[in-house]
Design an enzyme around this catalytic site. Structure first.
Site, PDB file in Angstrom:
ATOM      1  N   HIS A  74     -29.543  99.569  17.353  1.00  0.00           N
ATOM      2  CA  HIS A  74     -29.475  98.346  18.159  1.00  0.00           C
ATOM      3  C   HIS A  74     -30.161  97.225  17.395  1.00  0.00           C
ATOM      4  CE1 HIS A  74     -28.736 100.124  22.437  1.00  0.00           C
ATOM      5  NE2 HIS A  74     -28.033 100.752  21.519  1.00  0.00           N
ATOM      6  N   TYR A 203     -34.095  94.416  29.693  1.00  0.00           N
ATOM      7  CA  TYR A 203     -35.376  94.391  30.408  1.00  0.00           C
ATOM      8  C   TYR A 203     -35.269  93.271  31.437  1.00  0.00           C
ATOM      9  CZ  TYR A 203     -37.614  97.351  26.843  1.00  0.00           C
ATOM     10  OH  TYR A 203     -37.972  98.388  26.019  1.00  0.00           O
ATOM     11  N   PRO A 295     -45.023 102.350  29.288  1.00  0.00           N
ATOM     12  CA  PRO A 295     -43.790 102.527  28.499  1.00  0.00           C
ATOM     13  C   PRO A 295     -43.038 101.239  28.144  1.00  0.00           C
ATOM     14  CG  PRO A 295     -43.458 103.277  30.758  1.00  0.00           C
ATOM     15  CD  PRO A 295     -44.909 102.966  30.621  1.00  0.00           C
ATOM     16  N   LYS A 299     -43.545 102.065  22.791  1.00  0.00           N
ATOM     17  CA  LYS A 299     -44.416 102.243  21.625  1.00  0.00           C
ATOM     18  C   LYS A 299     -45.007 103.650  21.453  1.00  0.00           C
ATOM     19  CE  LYS A 299     -44.006  98.530  19.567  1.00  0.00           C
ATOM     20  NZ  LYS A 299     -42.746  98.934  19.025  1.00  0.00           N
TER      21      LYS A 299
HETATM   22  P1  FAD Z   1     -46.577 114.899  23.348  1.00  0.00           P
HETATM   23  O1  FAD Z   1     -45.167 114.522  23.150  1.00  0.00           O
HETATM   24  O2  FAD Z   1     -47.137 114.867  24.734  1.00  0.00           O
HETATM   25  O3  FAD Z   1     -46.745 116.360  22.740  1.00  0.00           O
HETATM   26  C1  FAD Z   1     -47.885 117.157  22.991  1.00  0.00           C
HETATM   27  C2  FAD Z   1     -47.482 118.622  22.931  1.00  0.00           C
HETATM   28  O4  FAD Z   1     -48.657 119.408  23.053  1.00  0.00           O
HETATM   29  C3  FAD Z   1     -46.558 119.019  24.072  1.00  0.00           C
HETATM   30  O5  FAD Z   1     -45.437 119.701  23.576  1.00  0.00           O
HETATM   31  C4  FAD Z   1     -47.440 119.893  24.943  1.00  0.00           C
HETATM   32  O6  FAD Z   1     -46.714 120.926  25.597  1.00  0.00           O
HETATM   33  C5  FAD Z   1     -48.415 120.479  23.942  1.00  0.00           C
HETATM   34  N1  FAD Z   1     -49.695 120.885  24.520  1.00  0.00           N
HETATM   35  C6  FAD Z   1     -50.372 120.343  25.549  1.00  0.00           C
HETATM   36  N2  FAD Z   1     -51.511 121.020  25.761  1.00  0.00           N
HETATM   37  C7  FAD Z   1     -51.563 122.020  24.842  1.00  0.00           C
HETATM   38  C8  FAD Z   1     -52.500 123.032  24.562  1.00  0.00           C
HETATM   39  N3  FAD Z   1     -53.612 123.181  25.282  1.00  0.00           N
HETATM   40  N4  FAD Z   1     -52.251 123.870  23.557  1.00  0.00           N
HETATM   41  C9  FAD Z   1     -51.111 123.738  22.795  1.00  0.00           C
HETATM   42  N5  FAD Z   1     -50.186 122.781  23.031  1.00  0.00           N
HETATM   43  C10 FAD Z   1     -50.414 121.933  24.044  1.00  0.00           C
HETATM   44  N6  FAD Z   1     -42.433 106.271  23.482  1.00  0.00           N
HETATM   45  C11 FAD Z   1     -41.698 105.548  22.605  1.00  0.00           C
HETATM   46  O7  FAD Z   1     -42.147 105.349  21.467  1.00  0.00           O
HETATM   47  N7  FAD Z   1     -40.458 105.037  22.922  1.00  0.00           N
HETATM   48  C12 FAD Z   1     -39.938 105.211  24.163  1.00  0.00           C
HETATM   49  O8  FAD Z   1     -38.798 104.789  24.408  1.00  0.00           O
HETATM   50  C13 FAD Z   1     -40.714 105.934  25.143  1.00  0.00           C
HETATM   51  N8  FAD Z   1     -40.228 106.158  26.380  1.00  0.00           N
HETATM   52  C14 FAD Z   1     -40.899 107.010  27.213  1.00  0.00           C
HETATM   53  C15 FAD Z   1     -40.330 107.312  28.424  1.00  0.00           C
HETATM   54  C16 FAD Z   1     -40.967 108.210  29.280  1.00  0.00           C
HETATM   55  C17 FAD Z   1     -40.316 108.530  30.594  1.00  0.00           C
HETATM   56  C18 FAD Z   1     -42.209 108.817  28.897  1.00  0.00           C
HETATM   57  C19 FAD Z   1     -42.902 109.803  29.813  1.00  0.00           C
HETATM   58  C20 FAD Z   1     -42.781 108.508  27.683  1.00  0.00           C
HETATM   59  C21 FAD Z   1     -42.142 107.611  26.838  1.00  0.00           C
HETATM   60  N9  FAD Z   1     -42.672 107.307  25.596  1.00  0.00           N
HETATM   61  C22 FAD Z   1     -41.981 106.501  24.730  1.00  0.00           C
HETATM   62  C23 FAD Z   1     -43.934 107.904  25.165  1.00  0.00           C
HETATM   63  C24 FAD Z   1     -43.732 109.141  24.295  1.00  0.00           C
HETATM   64  O9  FAD Z   1     -42.897 110.065  24.947  1.00  0.00           O
HETATM   65  C25 FAD Z   1     -45.086 109.761  23.934  1.00  0.00           C
HETATM   66  O10 FAD Z   1     -45.946 108.743  23.487  1.00  0.00           O
HETATM   67  C26 FAD Z   1     -44.944 110.845  22.848  1.00  0.00           C
HETATM   68  O11 FAD Z   1     -44.357 112.007  23.381  1.00  0.00           O
HETATM   69  C27 FAD Z   1     -46.308 111.203  22.250  1.00  0.00           C
HETATM   70  O12 FAD Z   1     -46.157 112.248  21.324  1.00  0.00           O
HETATM   71  P2  FAD Z   1     -47.319 113.287  21.065  1.00  0.00           P
HETATM   72  O13 FAD Z   1     -46.796 114.240  20.056  1.00  0.00           O
HETATM   73  O14 FAD Z   1     -48.579 112.566  20.806  1.00  0.00           O
HETATM   74  O15 FAD Z   1     -47.553 114.019  22.475  1.00  0.00           O
HETATM   75  C1  DHB Z   2     -36.684 103.724  26.996  1.00  0.00           C
HETATM   76  C2  DHB Z   2     -38.007 103.877  27.355  1.00  0.00           C
HETATM   77  C3  DHB Z   2     -38.838 102.784  27.271  1.00  0.00           C
HETATM   78  O1  DHB Z   2     -40.126 102.898  27.610  1.00  0.00           O
HETATM   79  C4  DHB Z   2     -38.364 101.557  26.829  1.00  0.00           C
HETATM   80  O2  DHB Z   2     -39.212 100.502  26.765  1.00  0.00           O
HETATM   81  C5  DHB Z   2     -37.059 101.438  26.431  1.00  0.00           C
HETATM   82  C6  DHB Z   2     -36.210 102.526  26.525  1.00  0.00           C
HETATM   83  C7  DHB Z   2     -35.794 104.914  27.086  1.00  0.00           C
HETATM   84  O3  DHB Z   2     -36.242 105.940  27.600  1.00  0.00           O
HETATM   85  O4  DHB Z   2     -34.632 104.809  26.683  1.00  0.00           O
END
Ligand code: FAD
Ligand code: DHB
Length: 394
Positions: A74, A203, A295, A299
């Site tokens: 995009h 948005y 969200p 980021k």
């Molecule tokens: P996580 O993805 O949370 O991974 C952590 C892992 O550790 C998990 O698999 C979990 O099961 C595991 N874990 C937990 N506890 C333990 C333990 N005790 N022992 C071993 N393993 C464990 N971000 C964006 O950049 N763009 C977006 O568009 C966006 N949209 C989002 C939409 C939604 C609905 C949500 C909920 C989040 C969104 N985010 C977005 C945020 C993004 O999903 C998170 O910031 C990202 O997943 C962070 O990655 P991470 O690897 O730090 O943590």
């Molecule tokens: C999506 C999530 C977001 O937080 C955002 O700002 C844009 C798109 C998504 O899940 O597609």
């Protein structure tokens, strides 16, 4: 079972998996421990937007092939308010940069497959994970796996276990500062089987609250509406959600949401959260384990990826040159970008949502900011630069 590795990684989210792949490129051995099953992490619906830097890194790591085939590039987003849409043109405003729409669980699938194919170890469905000796040169992770006790002896631990993980609790409270803000609203997110209603993300700011139109594929759409974070999803019928989306997205030129069956719906709370420092002894936190953004602005995943790039670089520097300066600077280096993203996400959230206590003055402020953002090239450029992501070495 006793295992010896150089870096013990807790959590197979984007941070943990990308770190394992980055370290492998430097010849550094790592073992990943994940509390959920492979099927579960490969199917949990979360983020969708990848910054240019994340896309480039996936390509460099050799996990970008399916993303390039199935993801959608995009080159802008729409800000919609007052019944009209206004395009923020990323290509023009950022000198050709853009974003990629590719679901987080697909990133996870690609990274897990690549890690296993290169012979890496990921222990899924572990429980009772405990970190010990993190202030010594021989940290230890204990957990249960397939009914047996595992002891993972390592040189360093990377706490990549997300906001609800165990790693953060291993940092002593007295050494920490915690910054946190919760918001008086959440997002109700749905997946809907329908063609896209727009070619780019929308948005929308409306009197009724925020709405976001995103996408997952030509057949599956991702949509969000601002809601009460304590609301029960059972109070929201599919029809009510679709009516609310249409009402918040209405335009003077009769734009219509293309509707279809809703296949998944849930409510998520929103918060800003940062822990300082992100390191203690030989334990390094990365991603959501150390910081959360609301969200709006997409980021979270991208910040997690930026953290582990710094961590991998610092660990490689340590193993290749026996120098600890980059490891010592890890927290300070990451926090600069973290706070920039915290500000951007807070700013986007504040500009686009209705607050329960807002008044006519606050609403005029939001409209003035939106109007400025879509008419001033300088303001639009600032949004675009932050949205596509600042360069890694910024
Ligand atoms: P996580 O993805 O949370 O991974 C952590 C892992 O550790 C998990 O698999 C979990 O099961 C595991 N874990 C937990 N506890 C333990 C333990 N005790 N022992 C071993 N393993 C464990 N971000 C964006 O950049 N763009 C977006 O568009 C966006 N949209 C989002 C939409 C939604 C609905 C949500 C909920 C989040 C969104 N985010 C977005 C945020 C993004 O999903 C998170 O910031 C990202 O997943 C962070 O990655 P991470 O690897 O730090 O943590
Ligand atoms: C999506 C999530 C977001 O937080 C955002 O700002 C844009 C798109 C998504 O899940 O597609």
């Amino acid at each position: 079972m006793n295992i010896r590795t150089q870096v013990g990684i807790v959590g197979a989210g984007p941070a943990g998996l990308m770190l394992a792949l980055l370290l492998a490129r430097e010849g550094i051995d790592a073992v990943v421990l994940e509390s959920r099953s492979r099927a579960e992490i490969e199917s949990t619906i979360r983020a969708g937007v990848l910054e240019q830097g994340t896309v480039d890194l996936m390509t460099e790591l050799g996990v970008g092939e399916r993303m390039r085939r199935e993801g959608a590039v995009h080159s802008g987003i729409e800000l919609r308010f007052g019944g009209a849409g206004h395009r923020i043109d990323f290509t023009d405003l950022t000198g050709g940069r853009g974003i990629m729409l590719y679901p987080q669980h697909e990133v996870i699938k690609d990274c897990v497959a690549a890690r296993l194919a290169e012979g890496g170890t990921i222990l899924f469905s572990v429980s009772d994970v405990r970190l010990d000796n993190v202030v010594t040169n021989q940290p230890l992770i204990r957990c249960l796996h397939e009914g047996g006790q595992v002891e993972l002896h390592c040189d360093f631990i990377a706490g990549c276990d997300g906001f609800h993980g165990v790693s953060r609790a291993s940092l002593p409270e007295a050494e920490l500062r915690v910054f946190s803000r919760s918001y008086p609203f959440g997002w109700l997110g749905i997946l809907m089987q329908a063609p896209p209603s727009a070619s780019e993300l929308i948005y929308a700011y409306s009197e009724r609250g925020f709405a976001l139109v995103s996408t997952r594929s030509p057949e599956l759409q991702r949509l969000y509406i601002q809601c009460d974070p304590t609301d029960d999803i059972a109070n929201w019928s599919d029809e009510l959600i679709l009516d609310e989306l249409q009402a918040r997205l209405v335009t003077h030129d009769g734009w219509e949401l293309l509707a279809g069956p809703v296949t998944q719906k849930s409510i998520l709370a929103m918060r800003s959260f940062v822990i300082e420092p992100m390191q203690y002894g030989r334990l390094f936190l990365a991603g959501d384990a150390a910081h959360i953004v609301p969200p709006t602005g997409a980021k979270g995943l991208n910040l997690a990826v930026a953290d582990v790039r710094h961590l991998a670089r610092a660990l490689a520097h340590f193993y290749q040159r026996q120098q600890t300066d980059l490891l010592e600077a890890y927290s300070t280096t990451c926090l600069r970008r973290v706070w920039r993203a915290e500000h951007f996400s807070w700013w986007m959230t504040s500009m686009l949502h209705r607050f329960p206590d807002d008044d006519a003055f606050q609403q005029r402020m939001q409209r003035a900011q939106l109007d400025y953002t879509v008419t001033s090239r300088a303001a639009a450029m600032s949004l675009a630069e932050n949205y596509v992501g600042l360069p890694f070495d910024w």
